[in-house]
Design a protein around this motif. Structure first.
Motif, PDB file in Angstrom:
ATOM      1  N   GLY A 169     -17.026   4.021   6.469  1.00 36.25           N
ATOM      2  CA  GLY A 169     -16.191   3.022   5.661  1.00 36.25           C
ATOM      3  C   GLY A 169     -15.661   3.431   4.426  1.00 36.25           C
ATOM      4  N   TRP A 170     -16.455   4.171   3.636  1.00 32.28           N
ATOM      5  CA  TRP A 170     -16.130   4.925   2.537  1.00 32.28           C
ATOM      6  C   TRP A 170     -14.800   5.795   2.505  1.00 32.28           C
ATOM      7  CZ3 TRP A 170     -19.278   9.166  -0.649  1.00 32.28           C
ATOM      8  CH2 TRP A 170     -18.753   9.096  -1.769  1.00 32.28           C
ATOM      9  N   ALA A 171     -14.920   6.545   3.806  1.00 31.99           N
ATOM     10  CA  ALA A 171     -13.690   7.573   4.053  1.00 31.99           C
ATOM     11  C   ALA A 171     -12.197   6.683   4.174  1.00 31.99           C
ATOM     12  CB  ALA A 171     -14.053   8.337   5.244  1.00 31.99           C
ATOM     13  N   ARG A 172     -12.488   5.639   5.039  1.00 31.03           N
ATOM     14  CA  ARG A 172     -11.431   4.809   5.298  1.00 31.03           C
ATOM     15  C   ARG A 172     -10.937   4.230   4.080  1.00 31.03           C
ATOM     16  NH1 ARG A 172     -10.808   1.976  10.716  1.00 31.03           N
ATOM     17  NH2 ARG A 172     -10.998   3.783  11.983  1.00 31.03           N
ATOM     18  N   ASN A 209       4.466   1.532  11.857  1.00 28.92           N
ATOM     19  CA  ASN A 209       3.850   2.097  10.695  1.00 28.92           C
ATOM     20  C   ASN A 209       4.523   3.210   9.930  1.00 28.92           C
ATOM     21  OD1 ASN A 209       2.333  -0.072  10.861  1.00 28.92           O
ATOM     22  ND2 ASN A 209       0.528   0.625  10.050  1.00 28.92           N
ATOM     23  N   ILE A 210       4.680   4.365  10.761  1.00 25.74           N
ATOM     24  CA  ILE A 210       5.146   5.547  10.444  1.00 25.74           C
ATOM     25  C   ILE A 210       6.718   5.396   9.742  1.00 25.74           C
ATOM     26  CG2 ILE A 210       6.069   7.862  11.175  1.00 25.74           C
ATOM     27  CD1 ILE A 210       3.377   7.806  10.644  1.00 25.74           C
ATOM     28  N   LEU A 211       7.488   4.632  10.703  1.00 23.55           N
ATOM     29  CA  LEU A 211       8.887   4.264  10.293  1.00 23.55           C
ATOM     30  C   LEU A 211       8.931   3.360   8.724  1.00 23.55           C
ATOM     31  CD1 LEU A 211      10.566   3.659  13.446  1.00 23.55           C
ATOM     32  CD2 LEU A 211      10.423   5.894  12.192  1.00 23.55           C
ATOM     33  N   HIS A 240       0.764  -1.225   0.010  1.00 25.45           N
ATOM     34  CA  HIS A 240       0.173  -0.171   0.113  1.00 25.45           C
ATOM     35  C   HIS A 240       0.891   1.292   0.218  1.00 25.45           C
ATOM     36  CE1 HIS A 240      -3.131   2.910   1.015  1.00 25.45           C
ATOM     37  NE2 HIS A 240      -2.480   3.214   2.321  1.00 25.45           N
ATOM     38  N   TYR A 241       1.900   1.313   0.918  1.00 21.66           N
ATOM     39  CA  TYR A 241       2.783   2.574   0.910  1.00 21.66           C
ATOM     40  C   TYR A 241       3.504   2.728  -0.454  1.00 21.66           C
ATOM     41  CZ  TYR A 241       1.927   1.892   6.217  1.00 21.66           C
ATOM     42  OH  TYR A 241       1.296   1.802   7.066  1.00 21.66           O
ATOM     43  N   LEU A 242       3.905   1.486  -1.082  1.00 20.01           N
ATOM     44  CA  LEU A 242       4.710   1.703  -2.136  1.00 20.01           C
ATOM     45  C   LEU A 242       3.852   2.108  -3.365  1.00 20.01           C
ATOM     46  CD1 LEU A 242       7.217   0.698  -3.640  1.00 20.01           C
ATOM     47  CD2 LEU A 242       6.094  -1.459  -4.238  1.00 20.01           C
ATOM     48  N   ALA A 251       3.739  12.509   1.699  1.00 16.37           N
ATOM     49  CA  ALA A 251       3.667  11.097   1.620  1.00 16.37           C
ATOM     50  C   ALA A 251       3.065  10.415   2.678  1.00 16.37           C
ATOM     51  CB  ALA A 251       5.185  10.428   1.346  1.00 16.37           C
ATOM     52  N   MET A 252       3.109  11.207   3.926  1.00 16.90           N
ATOM     53  CA  MET A 252       2.262  10.509   4.818  1.00 16.90           C
ATOM     54  C   MET A 252       0.735  10.694   4.602  1.00 16.90           C
ATOM     55  SD  MET A 252       4.284   9.098   6.927  1.00 16.90           S
ATOM     56  CE  MET A 252       5.153   8.703   5.481  1.00 16.90           C
ATOM     57  N   LEU A 253       0.505  11.672   4.021  1.00 14.31           N
ATOM     58  CA  LEU A 253      -0.926  12.236   3.686  1.00 14.31           C
ATOM     59  C   LEU A 253      -1.383  11.026   2.570  1.00 14.31           C
ATOM     60  CD1 LEU A 253      -1.480  15.905   3.456  1.00 14.31           C
ATOM     61  CD2 LEU A 253      -2.297  14.294   5.363  1.00 14.31           C
ATOM     62  N   HIS A 254      -0.574  10.808   1.763  1.00 15.83           N
ATOM     63  CA  HIS A 254      -1.088   9.741   0.772  1.00 15.83           C
ATOM     64  C   HIS A 254      -1.031   8.334   1.221  1.00 15.83           C
ATOM     65  CE1 HIS A 254      -0.345  12.820  -2.287  1.00 15.83           C
ATOM     66  NE2 HIS A 254      -0.656  11.927  -3.335  1.00 15.83           N
ATOM     67  N   CYS A 255      -0.256   8.043   2.333  1.00 13.93           N
ATOM     68  CA  CYS A 255      -0.177   6.632   2.903  1.00 13.93           C
ATOM     69  C   CYS A 255      -1.383   6.498   3.786  1.00 13.93           C
ATOM     70  CB  CYS A 255       0.884   6.289   3.370  1.00 13.93           C
ATOM     71  SG  CYS A 255       2.202   6.158   2.417  1.00 13.93           S
ATOM     72  N   PHE A 256      -1.901   7.626   4.736  1.00 16.20           N
ATOM     73  CA  PHE A 256      -2.631   7.558   5.865  1.00 16.20           C
ATOM     74  C   PHE A 256      -3.858   8.484   5.635  1.00 16.20           C
ATOM     75  CE2 PHE A 256       1.532   6.564   7.423  1.00 16.20           C
ATOM     76  CZ  PHE A 256       1.488   5.189   7.977  1.00 16.20           C
ATOM     77  N   GLY A 257      -3.978   8.733   4.300  1.00 17.63           N
ATOM     78  CA  GLY A 257      -5.196   9.742   4.031  1.00 17.63           C
ATOM     79  C   GLY A 257      -6.450   9.296   4.665  1.00 17.63           C
ATOM     80  N   GLY A 258      -6.752   7.994   4.395  1.00 19.76           N
ATOM     81  CA  GLY A 258      -8.199   7.427   4.617  1.00 19.76           C
ATOM     82  C   GLY A 258      -8.318   7.817   6.208  1.00 19.76           C
ATOM     83  N   GLY A 259      -7.483   7.082   6.950  1.00 19.54           N
ATOM     84  CA  GLY A 259      -7.656   6.892   8.406  1.00 19.54           C
ATOM     85  C   GLY A 259      -7.614   8.591   8.969  1.00 19.54           C
TER      86      GLY A 259
END
Lengths: 291, 291, 291
Positions: C148-151, C82-84, C25-27, C54-62
């Protein structure tokens, strides 16, 4: 003592908003949304986005107050009944064949009735916001004013923000620089009800709610009939602002000094620059009035 | 062992910010607001919006940290004393006849004193933010750094965002692309105090607060006197960024390959495109240095 | 009864996302960020801002679901592991010498594998969001669908908003007006899992998760191979929208009347105006189809 007047106002203050007044509020809000250019076209292209915008128009004040108090902004979605009510009204207004609702709404008496009932809900929202904020901060009267204001008039701020995100921001419609009449009168009501709540105003709440609602409805209907957006208490505002912020005379008189002084130091010029056009705008106002 | 040094730093770390340092902070913030073009004119046209902007300038860091921790952003309004203090300072600065405050503030010593005292409050904010975040997340040291940073330097982000909403966004003033000196030094302090809080840094807090504050005040005043915005530790930054992110040599050497390779597959070209102008910027830097 | 099918789906539904699927997912997310023009150049100029994006792209849904439920948006930063992990992947992708990762990622099989694994994490996110929202609002099924949609698909909304703040908003990339295929299919999944959670759908959850994930992966990979962005269930959508919102015939037939009627009252014209170009767009569609 329960005089007939008290009985009337008490009964009025116990009126339930749910079925009819809420419907009027949703009707007016969604019609205001439909009046926007391109709104109906967007509803055909993308119904979901149009539905979301309509919900923002209907529940904007509550959402804003939730955001300001760090409560879940989605909490209004948990109230399934109101959501379904607002959604059905949105559906009827946008997708009714032959556009019957707009036809019926285009007659003045219907508009007057709906607008008057919407103003009634405004009073309920302000009172609810003030009471709710008081349950958070015991003596935070500034917070109470802010929350009452947000609940009562925050919908326009939310919808402006939503238009900003969509890229369709109309700068003449933004609430930041010049407050609309609605924002002003809602702020006044929020201040009044806050003082009543903190016992600085020796009036019973139901009387205050009745009088304020009558004031709201009367001013709104008169403004709609005599189609002018002029604020009834412009003179009051003018005196207050002159009392608080208005020393144009000695201000503009010693403007020259500061101008000349500012030639000695580098920073002074940058400070006196905005003040200069400030006094310019003031002078413009005066010339307008004299003409 | 309580040497005089310890006694001094301990007494310093117990200084109360409330009356005087807060006043200096509000003074500097509101004056920075007034320096913006058109701010004074807006204060005449619409005092409420100007007051709101001033509050954002004064309490922006706290608001941002509240938003990031899902606490009520209005909580700062519940502190009536500070609100009234900041409001009165805003009122005096904007509406004082003959603009006396700006006159007095335009002298350098006053500015130096106020700016120095404002820097002292920055340390207190960072420490408060780190401690507050630690009470939420026991070992979330990234959160501690972020909250300390937000409390210390978040005001500029809030005010940029507020200007963005107002439509008066100045792209050269945004904090996203290039961090200001304040943001950098606040991030450094937030990291330091976080490590001190998690016992990775064997220094007593009051000593650290004293030294960091001295560093802040000294750099700030030197920057104000020798009016240059150059960062004192630019060389340190340069080495770190070269150590972490700098392989220009082999990078630009094998840039050719990727360029040639990218002609074979469709996606490669889109990837190597930004990298190309990345290396271009790097080359530009080098040519600048060689000249 | 635990048939081999049940055993398979049960084992599948118990798969842990942590090390490998999260990495995929992060990749994919960070590579999508790097594909943006200028992203790599910004990473050289200002690594911190690039890391934040990049963090926004990876964890945006949460983050979006936290905002909607008034939970700390910084909570994702408290999960240090997960952050690291995401940070190291960001570092490798952007600063690896000779850009090896992009080279390897530019081969199709790698992209297919990573994209498929990312779709698997989407199912887990939707289920997690629905369950989490249910713990807040017992029978708020609209909230469950929204969370559910937002996540599942909220990352794109967050990144659009972040680009809006940065000033680099691309109107053709905004999710407001026309939903992307991802948003549509995630909304479908969120509705399905919500109905399953509220026992309106008599299917065991692990079966549903297995089937929905298979559907996601299959459609995604087919779309990537046959490089077309056409939605598989466009016909289904068309029929539904025609059923719900489509009365073009009688609508455009009685459009004339409203046009003529609107000449009598002032407001009617403003209402019938957007409807007019609405029907215009509809007619355009028809002409397109007929050609």
């Amino acid at each position: 003592m329960d005089s007939p007047w008290d009985e009337l106002t008490l009964a009025f203050s116990r009126t339930s908003m749910f079925p009819f007044f809420d419907i009027a509020h949703y009707l007016v809000s969604v019609m205001a949304l439909k009046r926007q250019p391109g709104a109906a076209a967007m509803a055909w292209k993308n119904p979901l986005s149009s539905w979301f915008t309509a919900m923002l128009h209907c529940f904007g004040g509550g959402i804003l107050s939730c955001v300001l108090l760090a409560e879940p902004p989605l909490r209004f979605l948990a109230n399934n009944t109101n959501i379904l009510l607002a959604s059905s009204i949105w559906y009827i207004i946008f997708f009714c064949p032959c556009d019957l609702v707009s036809q019926g709404y285009s007659f003045l008496p219907v508009q007057l009735l709906a607008a008057g009932m919407k103003e009634v809900t405004r009073t309920w929202k302000i009172v609810g916001g003030v009471t709710h904020a008081n349950s958070y901060y015991k003596n935070g009267w500034i917070v109470m004013i802010a929350i009452g204001w947000a609940r009562g008039a925050g919908g326009s701020i939310i919808t402006n923000f939503e238009q900003l995100v969509k890229g369709g921001w109309k700068p003449e419609a933004d609430e930041w620089l010049k407050m609309s009449y609605t924002a002003k009168v809602t702020l006044l009501g929020s201040v009044i009800f806050t003082f009543q709540h903190t016992k600085h105003l020796a009036v019973s709440r139901h009387n205050l709610m009745f009088l304020y609602t009558m004031f709201l409805v009367a001013t709104k209907i008169t403004m709609m009939i005599t189609e002018n957006g002029t604020v009834p208490f412009a003179s009051f505002e003018d005196t207050v602002s002159r009392m608080l912020f208005g020393w144009q005379q000695q201000f503009s008189s010693c403007e020259k000094k500061s101008e000349t002084k500012s030639s000695f130091n580098g920073t002074g010029s940058s400070t006196s620059k905005p003040i200069a056009d400030a006094s310019d705008t003031v002078k413009k106002k005066h010339t307008k009035k004299t003409e």
